[in-house]
Design an enzyme around this catalytic site. Structure first.
Site, PDB file in Angstrom:
ATOM      1  N   GLY A 222       0.830  -1.191   0.000  1.00  0.00           N
ATOM      2  CA  GLY A 222       0.000   0.000   0.000  1.00  0.00           C
ATOM      3  C   GLY A 222       0.862   1.236   0.000  1.00  0.00           C
ATOM      4  O   GLY A 222       2.096   1.163  -0.034  1.00  0.00           O
ATOM      5  N   HIS A 223       0.209   2.395   0.087  1.00  0.00           N
ATOM      6  CA  HIS A 223       0.914   3.670   0.040  1.00  0.00           C
ATOM      7  C   HIS A 223       1.044   4.303   1.413  1.00  0.00           C
ATOM      8  O   HIS A 223       1.369   5.481   1.522  1.00  0.00           O
ATOM      9  CB  HIS A 223       0.200   4.632  -0.912  1.00  0.00           C
ATOM     10  CG  HIS A 223       0.260   4.200  -2.340  1.00  0.00           C
ATOM     11  ND1 HIS A 223      -0.314   4.922  -3.371  1.00  0.00           N
ATOM     12  CD2 HIS A 223       0.830   3.124  -2.930  1.00  0.00           C
ATOM     13  CE1 HIS A 223      -0.113   4.298  -4.518  1.00  0.00           C
ATOM     14  NE2 HIS A 223       0.572   3.200  -4.276  1.00  0.00           N
ATOM     15  N   GLY A 224       0.752   3.518   2.463  1.00  0.00           N
ATOM     16  CA  GLY A 224       0.972   3.999   3.812  1.00  0.00           C
ATOM     17  C   GLY A 224      -0.228   4.671   4.435  1.00  0.00           C
ATOM     18  O   GLY A 224      -1.351   4.589   3.954  1.00  0.00           O
TER      19      GLY A 224
END
Length: 340
Positions: A222-224
């Protein structure tokens, strides 16, 4: 070109907790009681609307029950408040989005299950919310470049499952715009015990979010955990009182992130990222006030969303890039940040 198959909690106070209230003091309104078929083929939207309406009018705490072992097909539905008492949506079976694109209007292809002006809402139950994501990803303009500009980007939350230990959301790392949990225009929210695998932000925290506490979240891929993006299209953003605590990130693109567009206004303040463990994360700590996710390059602007009073505390782990901390801050507004 595709709807946002998601749970969108707008102007809501949401407590995503595993435990509900004392069942002896609650009124239970099952979808089956209101004519639901539960076979995954017939439309059960009306049954959900009617059970919600009954719960909405209940003078004592109410439960809208999605029974176990069955699949309830839903089109776009809006569940409105304020309710007379607290309401719990207990999902033991499966809510599944209609796979037929004709069931989604041109005016609203971004939403699926929407809660508006609902106070004291609890979502639990150990069941599944299935957005039928594979039907929609090919129509995202980030995959299909022939998709009409200005249309929905096909944001999708394909699967939300909550068990005794919390909830997990699963999408491939390549899935477009699949924010795991998206929070906007909400006050006093708690999110805890979640496992999220996605192709976009594990959590996105946007305009109008105040007093949010996130804990015990596992993210990756994911992107955090992202605050933003804020200030796009010259808009005003107001975000405050955000605490991200006891989070693990595995192989994520970003860890603790704040992202704002140039040209916006407003503020993002009183933000704490603490007790975070990161493993193989590309950008563990990043503030980007020149964020641009547009088809054309974003031009330099003088105004910006002011970012202030940000604390990064007890963050440890490994990064796959040379720089663990990136601060790309605006030249025009002041900032106060700490890294104890």
């Amino acid at each position: 070109m595709a709807p946002l198959l998601a749970l969108l909690f707008m102007s809501a106070i949401l407590e995503a907790a595993g435990a509900g209230n004392d069942s002896s003091s609650q009124s239970v309104f099952s979808l089956d009681r209101y004519g639901a078929r539960g076979d995954g083929r017939h439309d059960d939207t009306h049954a959900l609307e009617m059970s919600w309406k009954a719960a909405w009018a209940s003078p004592r705490p109410a439960v809208v029950l999605v029974p176990n072992g069955r699949r309830y097909l839903l089109k776009l539905v809006t569940l409105r408040g304020p309710c007379k008492s607290s309401v719990t949506l207990t999902v033991k079976g499966t809510l599944v989005a209609s796979p037929d694109r004709v069931d989604w209007s041109d005016k609203d292809r971004r939403h699926w299950i929407v809660f508006r002006r609902v106070n004291k809402l609890t979502v639990n139950g150990g069941g599944t919310i299935d957005g039928n994501c594979q039907k929609w990803w090919p129509h995202s303009c980030k995959i299909n470049k022939t998709a009409l500009q200005g249309s929905s980007n096909g944001f999708v939350i394909p699967l939300l499952h909550q068990s005794e230990s919390g909830q997990s959301e699963n999408s491939p790392a390549t899935s477009p715009n699949t924010d795991g949990i998206h929070i906007t225009r909400s006050n006093d929210v708690r999110v805890t015990n979640c496992k999220i695998k996605t192709g976009d932000d594990c959590m996105s925290i946007e305009n109008g979010t105040h007093n949010l506490h996130v804990s015990k979240v596992v993210c990756g891929p994911g992107h955090g955990i992202s605050i933003g993006s804020l200030g796009d299209d010259y808009s005003r953003a107001e975000v405050s009182g955000i605490t991200i605590d006891s989070v693990q990130l595995h192989g994520a693109t970003n860890g603790a992130r704040i992202k704002t567009y140039q040209g916006g206004s407003g503020y993002a303040k009183d933000i704490t990222f603490q007790n975070m463990a990161m493993y193989g994360v590309k950008n563990p700590i990043i503030i980007d006030q020149h964020y641009c996710d547009k088809a054309k390059p974003c031009v330099e602007q003088r105004s910006a969303v002011q970012v202030s009073n940000v604390v990064f505390k007890n963050i440890r782990g490994t990064t796959i890039t040379k720089h663990a901390i990136k601060m790309n801050c605006s030249k025009n507004v002041s900032h106060a940040m700490a890294l104890p």
